[in-house]
Design a protein around this motif. Structure first.
Motif, PDB file in Angstrom:
ATOM      1  N   GLU A   1       3.677 -14.050  -7.336  1.00 18.20           N
ATOM      2  CA  GLU A   1       3.656 -15.285  -6.555  1.00 18.20           C
ATOM      3  C   GLU A   1       5.072 -15.659  -6.143  1.00 18.20           C
ATOM      4  OE1 GLU A   1       0.955 -16.864  -5.494  1.00 18.20           O
ATOM      5  OE2 GLU A   1      -0.512 -15.758  -6.692  1.00 18.20           O
TER       6      GLU A   1
ATOM      7  N   HIS B   1       0.347  -8.864  -3.588  1.00 20.23           N
ATOM      8  CA  HIS B   1       1.410  -9.153  -2.622  1.00 20.23           C
ATOM      9  C   HIS B   1       1.491 -10.639  -2.347  1.00 20.23           C
ATOM     10  CE1 HIS B   1      -2.117  -8.471  -0.041  1.00 20.23           C
ATOM     11  NE2 HIS B   1      -2.074  -7.176  -0.321  1.00 20.23           N
TER      12      HIS B   1
ATOM     13  N   ILE C   1      -3.002  -3.865  -7.121  1.00 14.94           N
ATOM     14  CA  ILE C   1      -1.951  -4.261  -6.173  1.00 14.94           C
ATOM     15  C   ILE C   1      -1.867  -5.784  -6.119  1.00 14.94           C
ATOM     16  CG2 ILE C   1      -1.629  -4.503  -3.661  1.00 14.94           C
ATOM     17  CD1 ILE C   1      -2.605  -1.734  -3.279  1.00 14.94           C
TER      18      ILE C   1
ATOM     19  N   LYS D   1      -8.049 -10.295 -12.183  1.00 13.05           N
ATOM     20  CA  LYS D   1      -7.953  -9.059 -11.396  1.00 13.05           C
ATOM     21  C   LYS D   1      -8.194  -7.845 -12.300  1.00 13.05           C
ATOM     22  CE  LYS D   1      -5.112  -8.785  -7.934  1.00 13.05           C
ATOM     23  NZ  LYS D   1      -3.760  -8.631  -7.342  1.00 13.05           N
TER      24      LYS D   1
ATOM     25  N   TYR E   1     -17.130  -6.980  -7.120  1.00 11.08           N
ATOM     26  CA  TYR E   1     -16.413  -8.183  -6.675  1.00 11.08           C
ATOM     27  C   TYR E   1     -15.226  -7.826  -5.777  1.00 11.08           C
ATOM     28  CZ  TYR E   1     -19.145 -10.596 -10.245  1.00 11.08           C
ATOM     29  OH  TYR E   1     -20.164 -11.108 -10.996  1.00 11.08           O
ATOM     30  N   GLY E   2     -15.239  -6.627  -5.261  1.00 12.64           N
ATOM     31  CA  GLY E   2     -14.222  -6.253  -4.280  1.00 12.64           C
ATOM     32  C   GLY E   2     -13.002  -5.540  -4.839  1.00 12.64           C
TER      33      GLY E   2
ATOM     34  N   VAL F   1      -2.439  -7.109 -11.875  1.00 13.59           N
ATOM     35  CA  VAL F   1      -1.081  -7.605 -11.662  1.00 13.59           C
ATOM     36  C   VAL F   1      -1.153  -8.737 -10.647  1.00 13.59           C
ATOM     37  CG1 VAL F   1      -0.534  -5.862  -9.869  1.00 13.59           C
ATOM     38  CG2 VAL F   1       1.321  -6.910 -11.172  1.00 13.59           C
TER      39      VAL F   1
ATOM     40  N   HIS G   1       0.825  -1.214   0.000  1.00 16.85           N
ATOM     41  CA  HIS G   1       0.000   0.000   0.000  1.00 16.85           C
ATOM     42  C   HIS G   1       0.864   1.271   0.000  1.00 16.85           C
ATOM     43  CE1 HIS G   1      -4.014  -1.813   0.089  1.00 16.85           C
ATOM     44  NE2 HIS G   1      -3.312  -2.852   0.496  1.00 16.85           N
TER      45      HIS G   1
ATOM     46  N   GLU H   1      -4.477 -14.993 -12.862  1.00 16.39           N
ATOM     47  CA  GLU H   1      -4.863 -14.070 -11.791  1.00 16.39           C
ATOM     48  C   GLU H   1      -4.798 -12.617 -12.280  1.00 16.39           C
ATOM     49  OE1 GLU H   1      -4.848 -14.333  -7.842  1.00 16.39           O
ATOM     50  OE2 GLU H   1      -6.080 -15.986  -8.503  1.00 16.39           O
TER      51      GLU H   1
HETATM   52  C1  COA Z   1      -8.698 -10.730  -6.116  1.00 14.88           C
HETATM   53  C2  COA Z   1      -8.098 -12.053  -5.781  1.00 14.88           C
HETATM   54  C3  COA Z   1      -7.933 -12.846  -7.074  1.00 14.88           C
HETATM   55  C4  COA Z   1      -6.772 -11.761  -5.105  1.00 14.88           C
HETATM   56  O1  COA Z   1      -5.913 -12.823  -5.119  1.00 14.88           O
HETATM   57  P1  COA Z   1      -4.582 -13.010  -4.260  1.00 14.88           P
HETATM   58  O2  COA Z   1      -3.584 -13.666  -5.155  1.00 14.88           O
HETATM   59  O3  COA Z   1      -4.942 -13.642  -2.986  1.00 14.88           O
HETATM   60  O4  COA Z   1      -4.080 -11.576  -3.856  1.00 14.88           O
HETATM   61  P2  COA Z   1      -3.150 -10.500  -4.542  1.00 14.88           P
HETATM   62  O5  COA Z   1      -2.109 -10.195  -3.556  1.00 14.88           O
HETATM   63  O6  COA Z   1      -2.707 -10.819  -5.917  1.00 14.88           O
HETATM   64  O7  COA Z   1      -4.144  -9.258  -4.671  1.00 14.88           O
HETATM   65  C5  COA Z   1      -4.727  -8.697  -3.556  1.00 14.88           C
HETATM   66  C6  COA Z   1      -5.138  -7.287  -3.887  1.00 14.88           C
HETATM   67  O8  COA Z   1      -5.969  -7.269  -5.048  1.00 14.88           O
HETATM   68  C7  COA Z   1      -6.939  -6.223  -4.897  1.00 14.88           C
HETATM   69  N1  COA Z   1      -8.248  -6.846  -5.110  1.00 14.88           N
HETATM   70  C8  COA Z   1      -9.157  -7.282  -4.215  1.00 14.88           C
HETATM   71  N2  COA Z   1     -10.245  -7.760  -4.874  1.00 14.88           N
HETATM   72  C9  COA Z   1      -9.986  -7.636  -6.186  1.00 14.88           C
HETATM   73  C10 COA Z   1     -10.726  -7.948  -7.372  1.00 14.88           C
HETATM   74  N3  COA Z   1     -11.944  -8.496  -7.345  1.00 14.88           N
HETATM   75  N4  COA Z   1     -10.146  -7.686  -8.581  1.00 14.88           N
HETATM   76  C11 COA Z   1      -8.930  -7.124  -8.630  1.00 14.88           C
HETATM   77  N5  COA Z   1      -8.180  -6.791  -7.548  1.00 14.88           N
HETATM   78  C12 COA Z   1      -8.724  -7.060  -6.345  1.00 14.88           C
HETATM   79  C13 COA Z   1      -6.758  -5.619  -3.503  1.00 14.88           C
HETATM   80  O9  COA Z   1      -6.038  -4.415  -3.637  1.00 14.88           O
HETATM   81  C14 COA Z   1      -5.941  -6.667  -2.786  1.00 14.88           C
HETATM   82  O10 COA Z   1      -4.999  -6.139  -1.883  1.00 14.88           O
HETATM   83  P3  COA Z   1      -5.432  -5.565  -0.457  1.00 14.88           P
HETATM   84  O11 COA Z   1      -6.421  -6.515   0.101  1.00 14.88           O
HETATM   85  O12 COA Z   1      -4.152  -5.461   0.298  1.00 14.88           O
HETATM   86  O13 COA Z   1      -6.035  -4.208  -0.761  1.00 14.88           O
HETATM   87  C15 COA Z   1      -8.984 -12.891  -4.843  1.00 14.88           C
HETATM   88  O14 COA Z   1      -8.825 -12.476  -3.529  1.00 14.88           O
HETATM   89  C16 COA Z   1     -10.429 -12.774  -5.181  1.00 14.88           C
HETATM   90  O15 COA Z   1     -10.866 -13.388  -6.134  1.00 14.88           O
HETATM   91  N6  COA Z   1     -11.191 -11.928  -4.460  1.00 14.88           N
HETATM   92  C17 COA Z   1     -12.547 -11.539  -4.896  1.00 14.88           C
HETATM   93  C18 COA Z   1     -13.624 -12.202  -4.042  1.00 14.88           C
HETATM   94  C19 COA Z   1     -14.037 -13.513  -4.622  1.00 14.88           C
HETATM   95  O16 COA Z   1     -14.458 -13.654  -5.763  1.00 14.88           O
HETATM   96  N7  COA Z   1     -13.917 -14.538  -3.799  1.00 14.88           N
HETATM   97  C20 COA Z   1     -14.177 -15.856  -4.254  1.00 14.88           C
HETATM   98  C21 COA Z   1     -14.027 -16.813  -3.087  1.00 14.88           C
HETATM   99  S1  COA Z   1     -15.476 -16.737  -2.108  1.00 14.88           S
END
Ligand code: COA
Length: 267
Positions: free
Chosen positions: A141, A121, A119, A189, A101-102, A138, A76, A185
């Motif tokens: 992993e 991480h 973002i 995203k 979707y967040g 982005v 962040h 991913e």
């Molecule tokens: C978005 C998602 C793919 C992230 O995957 P991840 O590899 O665990 O996390 P990453 O580190 O690559 O990315 C996390 C960041 O992506 C961002 N993010 C969150 N939701 C996002 C979305 N729907 N699309 C794009 N970016 C998203 C946020 O900034 C998050 O960081 P933060 O929480 O520190 O603010 C995953 O968490 C997800 O699909 N979330 C949406 C909710 C959902 O559909 N859940 C299904 C299971 S019930």
């Protein structure tokens, strides 16, 4: 560091932060920073945390493990630092609102450019990608994890991707799995749907970085540009950008300038 050499890098970030109020970022440019946590000194954590807003700072305090807190702060702080570097506005001035979707999207004034940021991480690394108007995603992993790659792939990847993974020697399984995974991913995203978009409905060619959609997905491969990076020995990273004419895109991908972030925190 870029795993595909199909594009000359445009180093527009090299010339330093925004000067004369002219934003560095346009709808034809992507700025991508990554921050390796091993580079961050003990004394830096407080400075980086000071770039976050109240809400982020209080979220960072709620992590159980220091490791998770640090990577959140690094991600962040990089995000706010990159926004300041490219626009000149103060790091804490940015507000985010979550989409359906967040996906966090920047709240931008209606008469200004619509900045888009994403973002990611993972253990030891944070990354942030910024552009204007374009869908962007982005994903980073950590390479050292021991995942049941083929079993997991069979439940989430497209058939063609599973075949490729099955054919590579054991020594290349993790890297091949994560190469597909980061690209997938980055795409989910970028479209903002996250894991609610079935990952088997689209597939990648790791040579050309072209995406292929099955009949359930209404999207056009011609409108997408993907890049793969190796930010360090232990990490893989992928970028996805939607653009009507991807050859016009200029991407500058570089380690986040830690010294700049330190100075920003001191202001
Ligand atoms: C978005 C998602 C793919 C992230 O995957 P991840 O590899 O665990 O996390 P990453 O580190 O690559 O990315 C996390 C960041 O992506 C961002 N993010 C969150 N939701 C996002 C979305 N729907 N699309 C794009 N970016 C998203 C946020 O900034 C998050 O960081 P933060 O929480 O520190 O603010 C995953 O968490 C997800 O699909 N979330 C949406 C909710 C959902 O559909 N859940 C299904 C299971 S019930």
């Amino acid at each position: 560091m870029t795993l595909t050499e199909n594009r000359a890098a445009d180093r527009f970030l090299l010339h330093g932060p925004v000067a004369n109020g002219k934003p560095l970022i346009t709808s034809e440019r992507v700025a991508l920073w990554w921050l390796d946590l091993a580079e961050i000194g003990e004394g830096d954590w407080g400075r980086l945390a000071s770039l976050l807003n109240e809400e982020e700072r209080s979220r960072s305090e709620r992590f159980h493990f220091e490791r998770d807190k640090q990577v959140y702060v690094a991600a962040h702080a990089s995000c706010r630092g990159l926004l300041t570097y490219c626009t000149g506005h103060a790091p804490q001035s940015w507000q985010f609102a979550a989409e359906d979707y967040g996906k966090p999207e920047l709240v931008c004034p209606p008469d200004g450019p619509r900045l888009r940021i994403n973002i990611s991480h993972t253990r030891g690394l944070a990354a942030v990608a910024l552009t204007v108007d374009r869908d962007i995603g982005v994903d980073v992993e950590w390479l050292q994890r021991s995942a049941p790659t083929e079993k997991l792939a069979e439940s989430v990847f497209a058939a063609r991707e599973c075949e490729i993974l099955a054919a590579v020697p054991d020594s290349q399984k993790i890297e091949t799995f994560l190469s597909f995974w980061t690209l997938k991913e980055a795409y989910v995203k970028a479209i903002g749907k996250g894991l609610s978009q079935p990952l088997a409905a689209f597939s990648f060619d790791l040579e050309t970085l072209r995406i292929h959609f099955d009949d359930t997905v209404r999207d056009d491969p011609e409108n997408w540009w993907f890049e793969r990076y190796r930010p360090g020995p232990d990490h893989l990273m992928a970028l996805a950008v939607r653009h009507p004419d991807p050859v016009r895109l200029k991407i500058d991908a570089t380690p986040a300038p830690l010294e700049y972030l330190r100075c920003l925190a001191a202001i």
